[in-house]
Scaffold this motif. Structure first.
Motif, PDB file in Angstrom:
ATOM      1  N   LEU A 426       0.826  -1.203   0.000  1.00  0.00           N
ATOM      2  CA  LEU A 426       0.000   0.000   0.000  1.00  0.00           C
ATOM      3  C   LEU A 426       0.863   1.257   0.000  1.00  0.00           C
ATOM      4  CD1 LEU A 426      -2.842   1.288   0.200  1.00  0.00           C
ATOM      5  CD2 LEU A 426      -2.578   1.211   2.689  1.00  0.00           C
ATOM      6  N   ASP A 427       1.921   1.268   0.817  1.00  0.00           N
ATOM      7  CA  ASP A 427       2.822   2.430   0.854  1.00  0.00           C
ATOM      8  C   ASP A 427       3.433   2.679  -0.525  1.00  0.00           C
ATOM      9  OD1 ASP A 427       2.410   2.729   3.613  1.00  0.00           O
ATOM     10  OD2 ASP A 427       4.096   1.419   4.105  1.00  0.00           O
ATOM     11  N   PHE A 428       3.888   1.609  -1.156  1.00  0.00           N
ATOM     12  CA  PHE A 428       4.518   1.737  -2.462  1.00  0.00           C
ATOM     13  C   PHE A 428       3.521   2.271  -3.494  1.00  0.00           C
ATOM     14  CE2 PHE A 428       6.050   0.271  -6.568  1.00  0.00           C
ATOM     15  CZ  PHE A 428       7.405   0.554  -6.502  1.00  0.00           C
ATOM     16  N   ALA A 429       2.301   1.750  -3.454  1.00  0.00           N
ATOM     17  CA  ALA A 429       1.279   2.178  -4.403  1.00  0.00           C
ATOM     18  C   ALA A 429       0.942   3.658  -4.217  1.00  0.00           C
ATOM     19  CB  ALA A 429       0.029   1.321  -4.247  1.00  0.00           C
ATOM     20  N   LYS A 430       0.839   4.094  -2.980  1.00  0.00           N
ATOM     21  CA  LYS A 430       0.522   5.503  -2.723  1.00  0.00           C
ATOM     22  C   LYS A 430       1.644   6.422  -3.202  1.00  0.00           C
ATOM     23  CE  LYS A 430      -3.438   4.782  -0.612  1.00  0.00           C
ATOM     24  NZ  LYS A 430      -4.713   5.154  -1.253  1.00  0.00           N
ATOM     25  N   ALA A 431       2.886   5.972  -3.082  1.00  0.00           N
ATOM     26  CA  ALA A 431       4.012   6.796  -3.558  1.00  0.00           C
ATOM     27  C   ALA A 431       3.996   6.915  -5.076  1.00  0.00           C
ATOM     28  CB  ALA A 431       5.330   6.190  -3.084  1.00  0.00           C
ATOM     29  N   MET A 432       3.434   5.941  -5.770  1.00  0.00           N
ATOM     30  CA  MET A 432       3.316   6.033  -7.230  1.00  0.00           C
ATOM     31  C   MET A 432       2.465   7.227  -7.637  1.00  0.00           C
ATOM     32  SD  MET A 432       2.790   2.002  -8.231  1.00  0.00           S
ATOM     33  CE  MET A 432       2.403   2.371  -9.960  1.00  0.00           C
ATOM     34  N   ASP A 485      10.441   7.568   4.676  1.00  0.00           N
ATOM     35  CA  ASP A 485       9.579   8.749   4.771  1.00  0.00           C
ATOM     36  C   ASP A 485       8.906   9.073   3.442  1.00  0.00           C
ATOM     37  OD1 ASP A 485      10.237   8.997   7.403  1.00  0.00           O
ATOM     38  OD2 ASP A 485      11.766  10.531   7.090  1.00  0.00           O
ATOM     39  N   ARG A 486       9.527   8.697   2.335  1.00  0.00           N
ATOM     40  CA  ARG A 486       8.923   8.950   1.031  1.00  0.00           C
ATOM     41  C   ARG A 486       7.631   8.163   0.854  1.00  0.00           C
ATOM     42  NH1 ARG A 486      10.501  11.055  -3.440  1.00  0.00           N
ATOM     43  NH2 ARG A 486      12.606  11.328  -2.645  1.00  0.00           N
ATOM     44  N   PHE A 487       7.513   7.036   1.538  1.00  0.00           N
ATOM     45  CA  PHE A 487       6.393   6.125   1.335  1.00  0.00           C
ATOM     46  C   PHE A 487       5.336   6.234   2.428  1.00  0.00           C
ATOM     47  CE2 PHE A 487      10.081   4.472  -0.832  1.00  0.00           C
ATOM     48  CZ  PHE A 487       9.586   4.068  -2.053  1.00  0.00           C
ATOM     49  N   LYS A 488       5.746   6.384   3.652  1.00  0.00           N
ATOM     50  CA  LYS A 488       4.780   6.467   4.742  1.00  0.00           C
ATOM     51  C   LYS A 488       4.074   7.822   4.689  1.00  0.00           C
ATOM     52  CE  LYS A 488       5.746   2.488   6.637  1.00  0.00           C
ATOM     53  NZ  LYS A 488       4.758   1.395   6.641  1.00  0.00           N
ATOM     54  N   GLY A 489       2.795   7.811   4.542  1.00  0.00           N
ATOM     55  CA  GLY A 489       2.044   9.059   4.439  1.00  0.00           C
ATOM     56  C   GLY A 489       1.793   9.515   3.026  1.00  0.00           C
ATOM     57  N   ALA A 490       2.474   8.906   2.040  1.00  0.00           N
ATOM     58  CA  ALA A 490       2.218   9.269   0.637  1.00  0.00           C
ATOM     59  C   ALA A 490       0.762   8.925   0.276  1.00  0.00           C
ATOM     60  CB  ALA A 490       3.181   8.507  -0.271  1.00  0.00           C
ATOM     61  N   PRO A 491       0.168   9.666  -0.645  1.00  0.00           N
ATOM     62  CA  PRO A 491       0.766  10.689  -1.505  1.00  0.00           C
ATOM     63  C   PRO A 491       0.832  12.051  -0.815  1.00  0.00           C
ATOM     64  CG  PRO A 491      -1.523  10.378  -2.115  1.00  0.00           C
ATOM     65  CD  PRO A 491      -1.241   9.374  -1.044  1.00  0.00           C
ATOM     66  N   PHE A 492       1.921  12.765  -1.050  1.00  0.00           N
ATOM     67  CA  PHE A 492       2.097  14.094  -0.487  1.00  0.00           C
ATOM     68  C   PHE A 492       1.647  15.187  -1.449  1.00  0.00           C
ATOM     69  CE2 PHE A 492       5.337  11.387   1.498  1.00  0.00           C
ATOM     70  CZ  PHE A 492       5.053  11.589   2.837  1.00  0.00           C
ATOM     71  N   HIS A 493       1.641  14.907  -2.741  1.00  0.00           N
ATOM     72  CA  HIS A 493       1.381  15.938  -3.742  1.00  0.00           C
ATOM     73  C   HIS A 493       0.007  15.824  -4.390  1.00  0.00           C
ATOM     74  CE1 HIS A 493       5.534  17.193  -3.420  1.00  0.00           C
ATOM     75  NE2 HIS A 493       5.921  15.945  -3.610  1.00  0.00           N
ATOM     76  N   ALA A 494      -0.765  14.868  -4.013  1.00  0.00           N
ATOM     77  CA  ALA A 494      -2.100  14.709  -4.586  1.00  0.00           C
ATOM     78  C   ALA A 494      -3.064  15.723  -3.974  1.00  0.00           C
ATOM     79  CB  ALA A 494      -2.608  13.295  -4.330  1.00  0.00           C
ATOM     80  N   PRO A 495      -4.169  16.021  -4.635  1.00  0.00           N
ATOM     81  CA  PRO A 495      -5.138  16.976  -4.083  1.00  0.00           C
ATOM     82  C   PRO A 495      -5.646  16.563  -2.702  1.00  0.00           C
ATOM     83  CG  PRO A 495      -5.632  16.526  -6.377  1.00  0.00           C
ATOM     84  CD  PRO A 495      -4.560  15.570  -5.985  1.00  0.00           C
TER      85      PRO A 495
END
Length: 523
Positions: A426-432, A485-495
């Protein structure tokens, strides 16, 4: 100052250090937009209407006393609202849509142009058949293509989707067993562990009990387990081929033989027909019924602004039980067989009020005719080539669920390669999403732990595949390098940011309420 990513394009600096820079230069779509109920304009209207000549007094207590609950928007405001909403969604017209098992392929604009032609877009299902001969001829031509491509003698066009098609096929199987007097004895349906969830759900809906068939270590139906569970109490098996692991069932002929020897019918889930269209005819494999998702194989939209289409092809044994209506060429024109006193005496009934979704029929036939038989064969070949290209290019960083041999239309990875990273599928998918890509299908099929199912389809160019692979490799390298940190909490840039999925499941908000400080009353 801006930095450079590994492609050589500038990456914008981050004002907030908690938001890591993207690796590819792509960013999530940041524009925000409120719900239309939260827009301004409650005291205006976008259209001037004449005062009504009737006062409505004859409506009694049905006259509206409260505001209607909708804002008045001008044309620019309306357009901007929906354009902004569209920017929150990924789309096949934006980039690759790698959802495995879903076949999110390009919808040619030629199809849309044909579907809007007068005579297709403006006809009514209750028109006299003499006035819609062209539409009936198109349905007859579509039926011919579908039966020819599948090697099956009959097709029911009316099912509205894949699951609806499954229902059609199992009801035809049930009708056949009822006609032979075996229905009361045959109350089981065998379904592999990797099947689409709709398969066991449909079987249960029709009244059958579902028995699971095991899977081998290489991702295919366990034929020995199937043989042990087949018997006089089994009505049918439901097998997807190519299957949900992206693999061709190499023992499909043996599966068919064992099934028919036991007196059962072979239902094939045709969701993945896109991988074999023009190359393999399911009828030659012993299939008795198979639904075809027109949106997957023949490029119609998913739904298309209304119901979709999931035609079902049937073997000679099941053809008499196909649901009405169907088209017949009388030599003097075309007619619909609709009533039991006609040729539909053994039909199990109807699946919908009319004849199905004409817009989907037009789009699918346009796709078939523009490609031709050789073009459809290339569709399957390119879909398989693209999936194997992704599997090969990512196989050194990510763990393929079934590494031995080629895959078919989709590449399946598990989460073995993420062990020790504290990063989940899930973390990896959200970072995508932060890199501008829609995630692949996650955690499905269930037989693979932490599954990542990627289906590129045949419509993606090598350039677009390389762009996707580049982002996936950068993310995989970041995960293995400990950039948690790039993955936990992503996406950071989505609306919208990541929601609390546990809380959303346990305490969903099912009713819209007006924002504080407004005079809007929720209906």
């Amino acid at each position: 100052m801006s930095t450079m990513n590994t492609v050589g394009r500038p990456t914008a600096p981050n004002a907030v250090t908690s938001k890591p820079a993207t690796l590819t230069g792509a960013r999530g779509l940041l524009q925000d937009e409120h719900l239309i109920f939260e827009s301004d304009g409650w005291g205006k209207t976008g259209v001037d209407l004449a005062e009504p000549k009737i006062d409505g007094s004859d409506l009694g207590d049905l006259v509206r006393r409260d505001p209607i609950g909708l804002p008045g928007l001008s044309e620019p405001e309306t357009m901007r609202h929906y354009v902004r909403l569209s920017q929150k969604n990924h789309a096949i017209d934006l980039a690759i849509y790698p959802l495995g098992s879903c076949t999110m392929k390009h919808n040619p604009r030629l199809n849309e142009k044909m579907a809007r032609l007068p005579g297709f877009s403006d006809i009514h299902p209750l028109q006299p058949q003499s006035t819609v001969q062209g539409a009936l001829e198109l349905m007859d031509a579509l039926s011919h293509w579908l039966t020819t491509l599948t090697g099956m003698p009959a097709v029911a066009l009316s099912p509205k989707a894949g699951a609806h098609g499954e229902l059609c096929g199992l009801m035809a199987i049930r009708a056949a067993h009822e006609a032979s007097g075996e229905h009361e004895a045959r109350r089981k349906v065998l379904v592999p562990t990797s099947a689409h969830g709709t398969n066991p759900a449909t079987a249960a809906f029709v009244g059958y009990s579902v028995v699971e068939v095991a899977q081998t270590d290489d991702g295919r139906v366990d034929v020995a387990d199937l043989a042990a569970k087949l018997g006089p109490d089994v009505a049918a098996i439901m097998v997807t081929n190519p299957n949900t692991c992206g693999l061709f069932e190499r023992d499909i002929l043996e599966i068919s033989r064992l099934t028919h020897e036991a007196g059962a019918y072979f239902y094939c889930d045709g969701a993945n027909f896109n991988a074999i269209v023009g190359r393999v005819r399911p009828g030659d494999l012993g299939v008795d019924a198979m639904h075809i998702n027109l949106h997957k194989t023949f490029s119609t939209p998913h739904g298309g602004g209304g119901p979709g289409a999931g035609p079902v092809v049937l073997s000679a044994a099941l053809a008499p039980f196909a649901p009405a209506p169907w088209v017949v060429n009388t030599g003097d024109g075309f007619k619909l067989v609709e009533r039991e006193e006609d040729e539909a005496a053994q039909a199990f009934g109807r699946l919908c009020a009319f004849q199905g979704q004409m817009g989907m029929y037009v789009r699918a036939l346009s796709y078939m005719m523009s490609h031709g038989s050789d073009g459809l064969r290339q569709v399957a070949e390119d879909a398989v080539l693209n999936a194997n290209y992704i599997k090969a290019r990512l196989g050194d960083l990510m763990s393929a669920a079934f590494p031995d041999g080629p895959c078919m239309h989709e590449a399946l990875f598990d989460d073995e390669w993420l062990k020790g990273t504290d990063i989940t599928t899930l973390d990896f998918a959200k970072a995508m999403i932060d890199e501008g890509f829609h995630p692949m299908t996650m955690y499905f099929p269930l037989v693979v732990h932490g599954a990542m199912l990627i289906e590129p389809t045949e419509t993606e160019s090598k350039q677009e595949l390389d762009r996707f692979i580049h982002a996936m490799r950068l993310l995989a390298e970041a995960a293995k390098a400990g950039d948690v940190d790039r993955f936990k909490g992503a996406p950071f840039h989505a609306p919208l940011k990541r929601l609390d999925e546990t809380r959303a499941a346990r305490s969903p908000i099912l009713r819209w309420t007006a924002p504080e400080g407004t005079n809007i009353a929720a209906e």
